[in-house]
Motif scaffolding. Structure first.
Motif, PDB file in Angstrom:
ATOM      1  N   LEU A  54       0.842  -1.196   0.000  1.00  0.00           N
ATOM      2  CA  LEU A  54       0.000   0.000   0.000  1.00  0.00           C
ATOM      3  C   LEU A  54       0.879   1.248   0.000  1.00  0.00           C
ATOM      4  O   LEU A  54       1.861   1.327   0.736  1.00  0.00           O
ATOM      5  CB  LEU A  54      -0.904   0.018   1.241  1.00  0.00           C
ATOM      6  CG  LEU A  54      -1.726   1.281   1.484  1.00  0.00           C
ATOM      7  CD1 LEU A  54      -2.785   1.446   0.405  1.00  0.00           C
ATOM      8  CD2 LEU A  54      -2.366   1.218   2.851  1.00  0.00           C
ATOM      9  N   LYS A  55       0.527   2.205  -0.839  1.00  0.00           N
ATOM     10  CA  LYS A  55       1.192   3.513  -0.855  1.00  0.00           C
ATOM     11  C   LYS A  55       0.108   4.563  -1.015  1.00  0.00           C
ATOM     12  O   LYS A  55      -0.749   4.456  -1.879  1.00  0.00           O
ATOM     13  CB  LYS A  55       2.201   3.620  -1.983  1.00  0.00           C
ATOM     14  CG  LYS A  55       2.952   4.934  -1.960  1.00  0.00           C
ATOM     15  CD  LYS A  55       4.188   4.854  -2.817  1.00  0.00           C
ATOM     16  CE  LYS A  55       5.024   6.098  -2.646  1.00  0.00           C
ATOM     17  NZ  LYS A  55       6.096   5.937  -1.695  1.00  0.00           N
ATOM     18  N   ILE A  56       0.161   5.599  -0.155  1.00  0.00           N
ATOM     19  CA  ILE A  56      -0.814   6.694  -0.195  1.00  0.00           C
ATOM     20  C   ILE A  56      -0.060   7.991  -0.452  1.00  0.00           C
ATOM     21  O   ILE A  56       0.917   8.297   0.239  1.00  0.00           O
ATOM     22  CB  ILE A  56      -1.616   6.770   1.113  1.00  0.00           C
ATOM     23  CG1 ILE A  56      -2.426   5.483   1.280  1.00  0.00           C
ATOM     24  CG2 ILE A  56      -2.523   7.990   1.125  1.00  0.00           C
ATOM     25  CD1 ILE A  56      -3.178   5.391   2.586  1.00  0.00           C
ATOM     26  N   ILE A  57      -0.515   8.731  -1.456  1.00  0.00           N
ATOM     27  CA  ILE A  57       0.121   9.987  -1.839  1.00  0.00           C
ATOM     28  C   ILE A  57      -0.936  11.090  -1.805  1.00  0.00           C
ATOM     29  O   ILE A  57      -1.980  10.974  -2.447  1.00  0.00           O
ATOM     30  CB  ILE A  57       0.740   9.893  -3.243  1.00  0.00           C
ATOM     31  CG1 ILE A  57       1.774   8.779  -3.271  1.00  0.00           C
ATOM     32  CG2 ILE A  57       1.331  11.222  -3.673  1.00  0.00           C
ATOM     33  CD1 ILE A  57       2.271   8.431  -4.642  1.00  0.00           C
ATOM     34  N   HIS A  58      -0.648  12.149  -1.055  1.00  0.00           N
ATOM     35  CA  HIS A  58      -1.537  13.308  -0.989  1.00  0.00           C
ATOM     36  C   HIS A  58      -1.028  14.356  -1.983  1.00  0.00           C
ATOM     37  O   HIS A  58       0.172  14.602  -2.059  1.00  0.00           O
ATOM     38  CB  HIS A  58      -1.559  13.893   0.427  1.00  0.00           C
ATOM     39  CG  HIS A  58      -2.012  12.905   1.454  1.00  0.00           C
ATOM     40  ND1 HIS A  58      -3.335  12.605   1.662  1.00  0.00           N
ATOM     41  CD2 HIS A  58      -1.315  12.134   2.307  1.00  0.00           C
ATOM     42  CE1 HIS A  58      -3.428  11.703   2.615  1.00  0.00           C
ATOM     43  NE2 HIS A  58      -2.204  11.387   3.022  1.00  0.00           N
ATOM     44  N   PHE A  59      -1.944  14.956  -2.744  1.00  0.00           N
ATOM     45  CA  PHE A  59      -1.550  15.969  -3.718  1.00  0.00           C
ATOM     46  C   PHE A  59      -2.658  16.995  -3.882  1.00  0.00           C
ATOM     47  O   PHE A  59      -3.801  16.758  -3.495  1.00  0.00           O
ATOM     48  CB  PHE A  59      -1.188  15.325  -5.066  1.00  0.00           C
ATOM     49  CG  PHE A  59      -2.326  14.614  -5.742  1.00  0.00           C
ATOM     50  CD1 PHE A  59      -3.048  15.233  -6.746  1.00  0.00           C
ATOM     51  CD2 PHE A  59      -2.676  13.321  -5.382  1.00  0.00           C
ATOM     52  CE1 PHE A  59      -4.090  14.579  -7.378  1.00  0.00           C
ATOM     53  CE2 PHE A  59      -3.710  12.659  -6.007  1.00  0.00           C
ATOM     54  CZ  PHE A  59      -4.421  13.290  -7.007  1.00  0.00           C
ATOM     55  N   ASN A  60      -2.283  18.150  -4.421  1.00  0.00           N
ATOM     56  CA  ASN A  60      -3.236  19.226  -4.683  1.00  0.00           C
ATOM     57  C   ASN A  60      -3.400  19.410  -6.176  1.00  0.00           C
ATOM     58  O   ASN A  60      -2.418  19.372  -6.921  1.00  0.00           O
ATOM     59  CB  ASN A  60      -2.757  20.554  -4.084  1.00  0.00           C
ATOM     60  CG  ASN A  60      -2.930  20.593  -2.588  1.00  0.00           C
ATOM     61  OD1 ASN A  60      -4.004  20.324  -2.088  1.00  0.00           O
ATOM     62  ND2 ASN A  60      -1.861  20.916  -1.885  1.00  0.00           N
ATOM     63  N   VAL A  61      -4.628  19.641  -6.606  1.00  0.00           N
ATOM     64  CA  VAL A  61      -4.931  19.906  -8.006  1.00  0.00           C
ATOM     65  C   VAL A  61      -5.311  21.367  -8.139  1.00  0.00           C
ATOM     66  O   VAL A  61      -6.102  21.885  -7.347  1.00  0.00           O
ATOM     67  CB  VAL A  61      -6.087  19.006  -8.502  1.00  0.00           C
ATOM     68  CG1 VAL A  61      -6.544  19.422  -9.894  1.00  0.00           C
ATOM     69  CG2 VAL A  61      -5.679  17.551  -8.491  1.00  0.00           C
ATOM     70  N   ARG A  62      -4.721  22.027  -9.121  1.00  0.00           N
ATOM     71  CA  ARG A  62      -5.124  23.393  -9.433  1.00  0.00           C
ATOM     72  C   ARG A  62      -5.136  23.543 -10.947  1.00  0.00           C
ATOM     73  O   ARG A  62      -4.174  23.977 -11.561  1.00  0.00           O
ATOM     74  CB  ARG A  62      -4.199  24.416  -8.797  1.00  0.00           C
ATOM     75  CG  ARG A  62      -4.685  25.826  -9.082  1.00  0.00           C
ATOM     76  CD  ARG A  62      -4.202  26.865  -8.148  1.00  0.00           C
ATOM     77  NE  ARG A  62      -2.774  27.045  -8.183  1.00  0.00           N
ATOM     78  CZ  ARG A  62      -2.143  27.941  -7.453  1.00  0.00           C
ATOM     79  NH1 ARG A  62      -2.818  28.706  -6.633  1.00  0.00           N
ATOM     80  NH2 ARG A  62      -0.853  28.057  -7.521  1.00  0.00           N
ATOM     81  N   ASN A  63      -6.231  23.135 -11.559  1.00  0.00           N
ATOM     82  CA  ASN A  63      -6.400  23.255 -13.001  1.00  0.00           C
ATOM     83  C   ASN A  63      -7.063  24.571 -13.377  1.00  0.00           C
ATOM     84  O   ASN A  63      -6.917  25.037 -14.489  1.00  0.00           O
ATOM     85  CB  ASN A  63      -7.258  22.104 -13.549  1.00  0.00           C
ATOM     86  CG  ASN A  63      -6.519  20.791 -13.490  1.00  0.00           C
ATOM     87  OD1 ASN A  63      -5.343  20.731 -13.778  1.00  0.00           O
ATOM     88  ND2 ASN A  63      -7.209  19.741 -13.099  1.00  0.00           N
ATOM     89  N   GLY A  64      -7.802  25.136 -12.444  1.00  0.00           N
ATOM     90  CA  GLY A  64      -8.517  26.375 -12.721  1.00  0.00           C
ATOM     91  C   GLY A  64      -7.573  27.554 -12.763  1.00  0.00           C
ATOM     92  O   GLY A  64      -6.374  27.424 -12.528  1.00  0.00           O
ATOM     93  N   PRO A  65      -8.109  28.716 -13.059  1.00  0.00           N
ATOM     94  CA  PRO A  65      -7.247  29.903 -13.112  1.00  0.00           C
ATOM     95  C   PRO A  65      -6.694  30.255 -11.738  1.00  0.00           C
ATOM     96  O   PRO A  65      -7.335  29.996 -10.722  1.00  0.00           O
ATOM     97  CB  PRO A  65      -8.174  31.005 -13.625  1.00  0.00           C
ATOM     98  CG  PRO A  65      -9.554  30.500 -13.439  1.00  0.00           C
ATOM     99  CD  PRO A  65      -9.488  29.013 -13.373  1.00  0.00           C
TER     100      PRO A  65
END
Length: 133
Positions: A54-65
């Protein structure tokens, strides 16, 4: 696939169904345009025989302006009428050369004004003391 390959299952956030089931080794393109802006979690479960990893990766998405606000900071205490400068712009990620934030007008910082005034005052002093008649 060969008997030496593991199977991996990819999950986004708390979704019960995997977004992909793959045999390793593989290159997988995660399309973040299908995700909302904000925090997300990628959970990878690998199975090899009767063993599981098991591997858990936290990330942020910023596709908007990108949104830039000047005149109000997070958790700031304020009163009265606040003049806010607000701007939203795309990052232009398809370009090869980007000056980040170049599209965003900003006020000149106070320290730049202080340095300019000190330099101007020194220049005036120099002119008056060395070139007076």
């Amino acid at each position: 696939m060969g008997k030496h390959n593991a199977t991996v299952f990819l999950y986004i956030d708390e979704e019960p169904d995997p977004i992909a089931e793959l045999q390793t080794p593989i290159v997988f393109n995660l399309d973040t345009t299908k995700l909302t802006d904000g925090e997300h979690t990628l959970k990878i479960i690998s199975k090899f025989g009767n063993k599981e990893g098991l591997k858990i990766i936290h990330f942020n998405v910023r596709n908007g302006p990108i949104i830039h606000l000047e005149g109000l900071s997070d958790q700031e205490t304020v009163n009265g009428v606040l003049p806010l400068m607000l701007n939203a712009y795309d990052t232009g990620k398809n370009q090869s050369f980007i000056i980040k934030g170049s599209e965003n007008p900003r006020t000149i910082p106070v320290w730049v004004w202080i340095i300019a005034l000190v330099f101007a005052a020194w220049g005036a002093f120099y002119l008056v003391t060395n070139f007076s008649l």
